[in-house]
Design a protein around this motif. Structure first.
Motif, PDB file in Angstrom:
ATOM      1  N   PHE A 113     -16.252 -16.897  64.140  1.00  0.00           N
ATOM      2  CA  PHE A 113     -15.491 -18.027  64.672  1.00  0.00           C
ATOM      3  C   PHE A 113     -14.546 -18.540  63.584  1.00  0.00           C
ATOM      4  CE2 PHE A 113     -19.390 -17.813  67.056  1.00  0.00           C
ATOM      5  CZ  PHE A 113     -19.056 -18.182  68.346  1.00  0.00           C
ATOM      6  N   VAL A 114     -13.334 -18.897  64.003  1.00  0.00           N
ATOM      7  CA  VAL A 114     -12.352 -19.458  63.078  1.00  0.00           C
ATOM      8  C   VAL A 114     -11.853 -20.774  63.666  1.00  0.00           C
ATOM      9  CG1 VAL A 114     -10.185 -19.130  61.840  1.00  0.00           C
ATOM     10  CG2 VAL A 114     -11.650 -17.149  62.344  1.00  0.00           C
ATOM     11  N   ARG A 115     -11.982 -21.827  62.892  1.00  0.00           N
ATOM     12  CA  ARG A 115     -11.480 -23.141  63.320  1.00  0.00           C
ATOM     13  C   ARG A 115     -10.031 -23.268  62.864  1.00  0.00           C
ATOM     14  NH1 ARG A 115     -14.990 -25.974  60.887  1.00  0.00           N
ATOM     15  NH2 ARG A 115     -16.483 -26.368  62.570  1.00  0.00           N
ATOM     16  N   VAL A 116      -9.116 -23.453  63.815  1.00  0.00           N
ATOM     17  CA  VAL A 116      -7.685 -23.530  63.499  1.00  0.00           C
ATOM     18  C   VAL A 116      -7.145 -24.880  63.925  1.00  0.00           C
ATOM     19  CG1 VAL A 116      -7.275 -21.050  63.553  1.00  0.00           C
ATOM     20  CG2 VAL A 116      -7.123 -22.351  65.671  1.00  0.00           C
ATOM     21  N   TRP A 117      -6.127 -25.341  63.217  1.00  0.00           N
ATOM     22  CA  TRP A 117      -5.575 -26.686  63.408  1.00  0.00           C
ATOM     23  C   TRP A 117      -4.063 -26.609  63.597  1.00  0.00           C
ATOM     24  CZ3 TRP A 117      -9.116 -30.867  62.481  1.00  0.00           C
ATOM     25  CH2 TRP A 117     -10.353 -30.469  61.944  1.00  0.00           C
ATOM     26  N   ASN A 118      -3.547 -27.526  64.399  1.00  0.00           N
ATOM     27  CA  ASN A 118      -2.102 -27.741  64.502  1.00  0.00           C
ATOM     28  C   ASN A 118      -1.832 -29.197  64.152  1.00  0.00           C
ATOM     29  OD1 ASN A 118       0.639 -27.788  65.067  1.00  0.00           O
ATOM     30  ND2 ASN A 118       0.354 -27.991  67.278  1.00  0.00           N
ATOM     31  N   LEU A 119      -1.234 -29.432  62.985  1.00  0.00           N
ATOM     32  CA  LEU A 119      -0.931 -30.790  62.532  1.00  0.00           C
ATOM     33  C   LEU A 119       0.487 -31.205  62.894  1.00  0.00           C
ATOM     34  CD1 LEU A 119      -2.606 -30.746  58.993  1.00  0.00           C
ATOM     35  CD2 LEU A 119      -3.619 -31.212  61.232  1.00  0.00           C
ATOM     36  N   GLY A 120       1.172 -30.414  63.720  1.00  0.00           N
ATOM     37  CA  GLY A 120       2.539 -30.736  64.113  1.00  0.00           C
ATOM     38  C   GLY A 120       2.600 -31.526  65.405  1.00  0.00           C
ATOM     39  N   LEU A 121       3.782 -32.096  65.670  1.00  0.00           N
ATOM     40  CA  LEU A 121       3.990 -32.865  66.899  1.00  0.00           C
ATOM     41  C   LEU A 121       4.485 -32.008  68.051  1.00  0.00           C
ATOM     42  CD1 LEU A 121       5.456 -36.301  65.748  1.00  0.00           C
ATOM     43  CD2 LEU A 121       3.261 -35.834  66.834  1.00  0.00           C
ATOM     44  N   LEU A 122       4.647 -30.702  67.820  1.00  0.00           N
ATOM     45  CA  LEU A 122       5.029 -29.777  68.875  1.00  0.00           C
ATOM     46  C   LEU A 122       3.866 -28.838  69.135  1.00  0.00           C
ATOM     47  CD1 LEU A 122       7.614 -29.070  70.569  1.00  0.00           C
ATOM     48  CD2 LEU A 122       7.942 -27.171  68.984  1.00  0.00           C
ATOM     49  N   PRO A 123       3.504 -28.593  70.384  1.00  0.00           N
ATOM     50  CA  PRO A 123       2.408 -27.657  70.660  1.00  0.00           C
ATOM     51  C   PRO A 123       2.705 -26.280  70.079  1.00  0.00           C
ATOM     52  CG  PRO A 123       2.991 -28.896  72.638  1.00  0.00           C
ATOM     53  CD  PRO A 123       4.049 -29.214  71.617  1.00  0.00           C
ATOM     54  N   ALA A 124       1.638 -25.591  69.694  1.00  0.00           N
ATOM     55  CA  ALA A 124       1.749 -24.237  69.158  1.00  0.00           C
ATOM     56  C   ALA A 124       1.359 -23.257  70.254  1.00  0.00           C
ATOM     57  CB  ALA A 124       0.860 -24.070  67.937  1.00  0.00           C
ATOM     58  N   ILE A 125       2.331 -22.470  70.724  1.00  0.00           N
ATOM     59  CA  ILE A 125       2.111 -21.520  71.816  1.00  0.00           C
ATOM     60  C   ILE A 125       2.038 -20.106  71.244  1.00  0.00           C
ATOM     61  CG2 ILE A 125       2.948 -20.723  74.049  1.00  0.00           C
ATOM     62  CD1 ILE A 125       2.195 -23.684  73.942  1.00  0.00           C
ATOM     63  N   GLY A 126       1.120 -19.313  71.773  1.00  0.00           N
ATOM     64  CA  GLY A 126       0.979 -17.935  71.304  1.00  0.00           C
ATOM     65  C   GLY A 126       0.442 -17.846  69.891  1.00  0.00           C
ATOM     66  N   VAL A 127      -0.630 -18.586  69.615  1.00  0.00           N
ATOM     67  CA  VAL A 127      -1.220 -18.592  68.273  1.00  0.00           C
ATOM     68  C   VAL A 127      -2.124 -17.373  68.116  1.00  0.00           C
ATOM     69  CG1 VAL A 127      -2.702 -19.854  66.685  1.00  0.00           C
ATOM     70  CG2 VAL A 127      -1.122 -21.100  68.174  1.00  0.00           C
ATOM     71  N   HIS A 128      -1.861 -16.583  67.089  1.00  0.00           N
ATOM     72  CA  HIS A 128      -2.623 -15.359  66.818  1.00  0.00           C
ATOM     73  C   HIS A 128      -3.574 -15.627  65.659  1.00  0.00           C
ATOM     74  CE1 HIS A 128      -2.501 -10.693  66.172  1.00  0.00           C
ATOM     75  NE2 HIS A 128      -3.646 -11.112  66.686  1.00  0.00           N
ATOM     76  N   VAL A 129      -4.868 -15.471  65.902  1.00  0.00           N
ATOM     77  CA  VAL A 129      -5.905 -15.688  64.900  1.00  0.00           C
ATOM     78  C   VAL A 129      -6.536 -14.340  64.568  1.00  0.00           C
ATOM     79  CG1 VAL A 129      -8.012 -16.935  64.328  1.00  0.00           C
ATOM     80  CG2 VAL A 129      -6.328 -17.974  65.864  1.00  0.00           C
TER      81      VAL A 129
ATOM     82  N   VAL B 181      -4.609 -17.919  71.278  1.00  0.00           N
ATOM     83  CA  VAL B 181      -4.869 -19.230  71.865  1.00  0.00           C
ATOM     84  C   VAL B 181      -3.578 -20.043  71.856  1.00  0.00           C
ATOM     85  CG1 VAL B 181      -7.306 -19.304  71.186  1.00  0.00           C
ATOM     86  CG2 VAL B 181      -5.541 -20.221  69.650  1.00  0.00           C
ATOM     87  N   ASN B 182      -3.603 -21.172  72.540  1.00  0.00           N
ATOM     88  CA  ASN B 182      -2.548 -22.175  72.462  1.00  0.00           C
ATOM     89  C   ASN B 182      -3.156 -23.457  71.920  1.00  0.00           C
ATOM     90  OD1 ASN B 182      -0.631 -20.427  73.652  1.00  0.00           O
ATOM     91  ND2 ASN B 182      -1.267 -21.056  75.700  1.00  0.00           N
ATOM     92  N   LEU B 183      -2.423 -24.167  71.078  1.00  0.00           N
ATOM     93  CA  LEU B 183      -2.902 -25.421  70.505  1.00  0.00           C
ATOM     94  C   LEU B 183      -1.991 -26.565  70.923  1.00  0.00           C
ATOM     95  CD1 LEU B 183      -3.698 -24.278  66.825  1.00  0.00           C
ATOM     96  CD2 LEU B 183      -5.308 -24.565  68.713  1.00  0.00           C
ATOM     97  N   ASP B 184      -2.590 -27.687  71.292  1.00  0.00           N
ATOM     98  CA  ASP B 184      -1.821 -28.887  71.612  1.00  0.00           C
ATOM     99  C   ASP B 184      -1.220 -29.478  70.340  1.00  0.00           C
ATOM    100  OD1 ASP B 184      -2.423 -28.688  74.300  1.00  0.00           O
ATOM    101  OD2 ASP B 184      -4.199 -29.974  74.151  1.00  0.00           O
ATOM    102  N   ASP B 185      -0.361 -30.497  70.514  1.00  0.00           N
ATOM    103  CA  ASP B 185       0.167 -31.200  69.347  1.00  0.00           C
ATOM    104  C   ASP B 185      -0.932 -32.083  68.760  1.00  0.00           C
ATOM    105  OD1 ASP B 185       0.547 -34.198  70.223  1.00  0.00           O
ATOM    106  OD2 ASP B 185       1.248 -32.985  71.913  1.00  0.00           O
ATOM    107  N   ARG B 186      -0.658 -32.608  67.579  1.00  0.00           N
ATOM    108  CA  ARG B 186      -1.712 -33.282  66.820  1.00  0.00           C
ATOM    109  C   ARG B 186      -2.195 -34.586  67.454  1.00  0.00           C
ATOM    110  NH1 ARG B 186       2.606 -34.586  62.586  1.00  0.00           N
ATOM    111  NH2 ARG B 186       3.134 -36.789  62.889  1.00  0.00           N
TER     112      ARG B 186
END
Length: 441
Positions: A130-146, A175-180
């Motif tokens: 398992f890998v815990r990933v973060w998006n600290l930006g105000l724009l969602p991150a689409i198409g995140v490759h882990v 995965v996709n990540l929402d904004d912060r």
């Protein structure tokens, strides 16, 4: 129909030419046409240009937004708590203690739970990664490759050309990540493949992970110290009767001929590290939250460096063999020779202890000369792995190499949790890295 006096007046061609500015030709109220030449007395004036450039620079500095306020800002933490992506961090903060790379035995097929986290993986077994990933930006991150890899145990510092540390990919996930501002800015991602540890490995391998998306791309180098897109877990947790001999031998064997190995006791940093990796899980010594490090003054060995921990020993190759030097002896002799000022060091505590700088102890040892090596520690004509083990046992008067034995050699009482940080520096390779061992006993 308009009246006659509302029509425009009828004028002659000469009057029309005068009103259109063609009298004389090419002139507008001038007697002679302009020839386009500059005034002979004209001088350039850069005041307006300089003022405009200054305004642009000042406006850009004040108004330019932070990257994370415009784009995705991906992160795998290097340490906990407080990591927000600033790089590099080593030295002085280790970059190889990521709490975001986690393992669960593949025999458990249920949802993720901290109660199932594996402390020490074993060769020949299979683990879910398992890998815990973060998006600290105000724009969602689409198409995140882990993705994740395992690397030979040692001091991998990100040099892709080092044949001793070639990564082997485990698997990946999208995965996709929402904004912060939303809970979905952090996700715990399970890879599509398990880590099947071959029986000929040790189980002490380093784990690396990367995160990337089209608007925040990973550069492609597994360098956790210089890239927030990369996480590194060079960490082993040993408790009670767990034997540390194979791990210590392997770490010693990775010390290069030009390299220097330094061992530092991390002190109170062990608490946040264990909680970041294990959460609220229970150990044989009780819940993780109750595990505590000994007070710095309670340690039997080393030189206290304040918040940087306690410097325990230094190992490097000499003309006589491998020197394993006790840090307390190095400090005492350096003070005696006037190479360091103990009183000035205490006064400048806020600026950091001299030993907190990598290679500082080796430089002092070399200044004192080879004829004093025996006063500083032990010199061993052996392989580096054997030298590290033998040196630690002699300097610490350890009764054995189990976690319990080493914990007892480091401090009286307990049980305590000890964070041992092995840092390796090789100036010839221009490479530095580390491996951490947590001992509970």
């Amino acid at each position: 129909m308009p009246r006659k006096d509302e029509f425009p007046p009828i004028i002659s061609r000469k009057e029309d030419a005068a009103q259109r500015g063609d009298d004389p030709p090419g002139a507008f109220g001038h007697d002679t046409p302009a020839n386009g030449d500059l005034d002979p007395n004209w001088q350039p004036n850069d005041d307006a240009k300089n003022a405009a450039e200054g305004f642009i620079k000042e406006f850009g500095r004040e108004r330019r937004p932070h990257r994370e306020d415009v784009y995705p800002y991906l992160l795998i933490r290097a340490y906990s708590p407080g990591d927000r992506g600033a790089r590099p961090i080593w030295p002085p903060v280790p970059c190889w203690e990521s709490p975001d790379i986690l393992l669960i035995d593949a025999a458990y097929t249920g949802p993720f739970t901290p109660a199932q986290l594996v402390l020490s993986p074993t060769a020949g077994r299979r683990y879910r990664v398992f890998v815990r990933v973060w998006n600290l930006g105000l724009l969602p991150a689409i198409g995140v490759h882990v993705r994740a890899w395992y690397v030979n145990p040692g001091f991998f510092g990100g040099d892709p050309n080092n044949p001793a540390y070639q990564p082997h990919q485990i698997g990946g996930a999208m995965v996709n990540l929402d904004d912060r501002s939303r809970p979905g800015a952090m996700q715990l991602v399970e890879l599509d493949e398990t880590w099947d540890i071959p029986s000929d490995l040790t189980g002490h391998e380093c784990l690396m992970a990367s995160v990337s998306c089209p608007l925040d791309v990973w550069g492609g180098v597994l360098d956790a110290n210089n890239d927030r897109h990369v996480g590194q877990r060079n960490l082993q947790i040993l408790a009670g009767a767990d034997d540390a001999k194979a791990l210590l031998f392997g770490l010693g064997a990775m010390v290069t001929k030009a390299g220097t190995l330094e061992l530092v006791h991390g002190g109170a940093a062990v608490g946040p590290l264990l909680q970041g990796v294990l959460g609220k899980a229970r150990t044989e010594f009780g819940p993780v939250a109750r595990l505590r490090a000994p007070a710095q003054k309670a340690l039997r060995h080393g030189v206290p460096m304040g918040a940087a921990g306690t410097h325990l020993l230094t190992m490097f190759q000499t003309g006589r063999g491998w020197l394993v030097a006790d840090s307390a002896r190095v400090w005492a002799l350096a003070v005696e020779f006037g190479l360091v000022d103990a009183h000035a060091t205490r006064r400048r505590a806020a600026q950091g202890h001299p030993f907190a700088t990598p290679l500082a102890t080796r430089r002092l040892i070399e200044k004192m000369g080879a004829d004093r090596f025996d006063k500083l520690g032990v010199v061993l004509d052996a392989d580096p792995g054997e030298a590290l083990i033998e040196g630690m046992m002699r300097l610490w008067d350890a009764g054995g190499l189990t976690a319990k034995d080493l914990a007892a050699a480091l401090a009286e009482g307990g049980p305590y949790a000890h964070l041992l940080r092995f840092a390796h520096t090789d100036p010839e390779r221009q490479d530095a890295g580390g491996y951490s061992v947590t001992i509970v006993g």
